[in-house]
Design a protein around this motif. Sequence first.
Motif, PDB file in Angstrom:
ATOM      1  N   UNK A   4       0.869  -1.173   0.000  1.00 13.57           N
ATOM      2  CA  UNK A   4       0.000   0.000   0.000  1.00 13.57           C
ATOM      3  C   UNK A   4       0.911   1.229   0.000  1.00 13.57           C
ATOM      4  N   UNK A   5       0.537   2.259  -0.756  1.00 19.62           N
ATOM      5  CA  UNK A   5       1.373   3.459  -0.869  1.00 19.62           C
ATOM      6  C   UNK A   5       0.521   4.711  -0.773  1.00 19.62           C
ATOM      7  N   UNK A   6       1.031   5.695  -0.032  1.00 20.14           N
ATOM      8  CA  UNK A   6       0.402   7.011   0.063  1.00 20.14           C
ATOM      9  C   UNK A   6       1.470   8.059  -0.210  1.00 20.14           C
ATOM     10  N   UNK A  89       6.157  -0.556   7.637  1.00 26.10           N
ATOM     11  CA  UNK A  89       5.978   0.816   7.173  1.00 26.10           C
ATOM     12  C   UNK A  89       7.313   1.557   7.006  1.00 26.10           C
ATOM     13  N   UNK A  90       7.461   2.194   5.842  1.00 27.02           N
ATOM     14  CA  UNK A  90       8.635   3.014   5.532  1.00 27.02           C
ATOM     15  C   UNK A  90       8.136   4.331   4.949  1.00 27.02           C
ATOM     16  N   UNK A  91       8.576   5.437   5.540  1.00 31.39           N
ATOM     17  CA  UNK A  91       8.205   6.763   5.041  1.00 31.39           C
ATOM     18  C   UNK A  91       9.460   7.462   4.535  1.00 31.39           C
ATOM     19  N   UNK A 110       5.000   3.581   2.412  1.00 30.68           N
ATOM     20  CA  UNK A 110       4.616   2.277   1.880  1.00 30.68           C
ATOM     21  C   UNK A 110       4.607   1.268   3.015  1.00 30.68           C
ATOM     22  N   UNK A 111       3.717   0.279   2.903  1.00 30.30           N
ATOM     23  CA  UNK A 111       3.681  -0.816   3.863  1.00 30.30           C
ATOM     24  C   UNK A 111       2.996  -2.010   3.212  1.00 30.30           C
ATOM     25  N   UNK A 131      -2.675  10.417   3.370  1.00 25.08           N
ATOM     26  CA  UNK A 131      -2.349  11.620   2.591  1.00 25.08           C
ATOM     27  C   UNK A 131      -2.862  12.869   3.294  1.00 25.08           C
ATOM     28  N   UNK A 132      -4.057  12.808   3.893  1.00 29.37           N
ATOM     29  CA  UNK A 132      -4.579  13.958   4.640  1.00 29.37           C
ATOM     30  C   UNK A 132      -3.690  14.271   5.843  1.00 29.37           C
ATOM     31  N   UNK A 133      -3.215  13.242   6.530  1.00 29.50           N
ATOM     32  CA  UNK A 133      -2.326  13.440   7.683  1.00 29.50           C
ATOM     33  C   UNK A 133      -1.009  14.054   7.217  1.00 29.50           C
TER      34      UNK A 133
END
Length: 148
Positions: A4-6, A89-91, A110-111, A131-133
């Motif tokens: 999953x990706x944001x 999770x990796x940002x 992504x996670x 994305x909002x956060x």
Amino acid sequence: MAQVEATTERVIAADAETVFDALADYERTRARLLPEQFSEYQVHEGGDGEGTLVHWRLQATGKRVRDCLLDVTEPTDGQLVEKDRNSSMVTTWTVTPAGEGRSRVVVTTVWNGAGGIGGFFERTFAPRGLARIHDAVLANLAAETEKG
């Protein structure tokens, strides 16, 4: 299990070095940038970019809370990577110049998502929520760095 990706981005009216330094300052600045979804912020090691170990709780939804313990690296100039020891999770925060006195900040998380119907809903709704956060963090970063 699908990834999953944001991704969120913003152009900020401050030079890239100023913006990057604010993001990398986990000791003082970063806590001020975090919106209400973050709690229990604590720096365990370091505090300035590479080598920092930082903790926070992220309440992504009413029911979903992640306890994050993040190792920070700087693989290239203008880039911070936060890898969660408690999940996949990796940002990645990337700051690049965007013209005179401006910078572009791109944040991608992504996670590994869940499987089945739960995974479908996660892949559908989680990126928009995150994305909002991230957009709130970027707005706070802009307010912090555009002061001067």
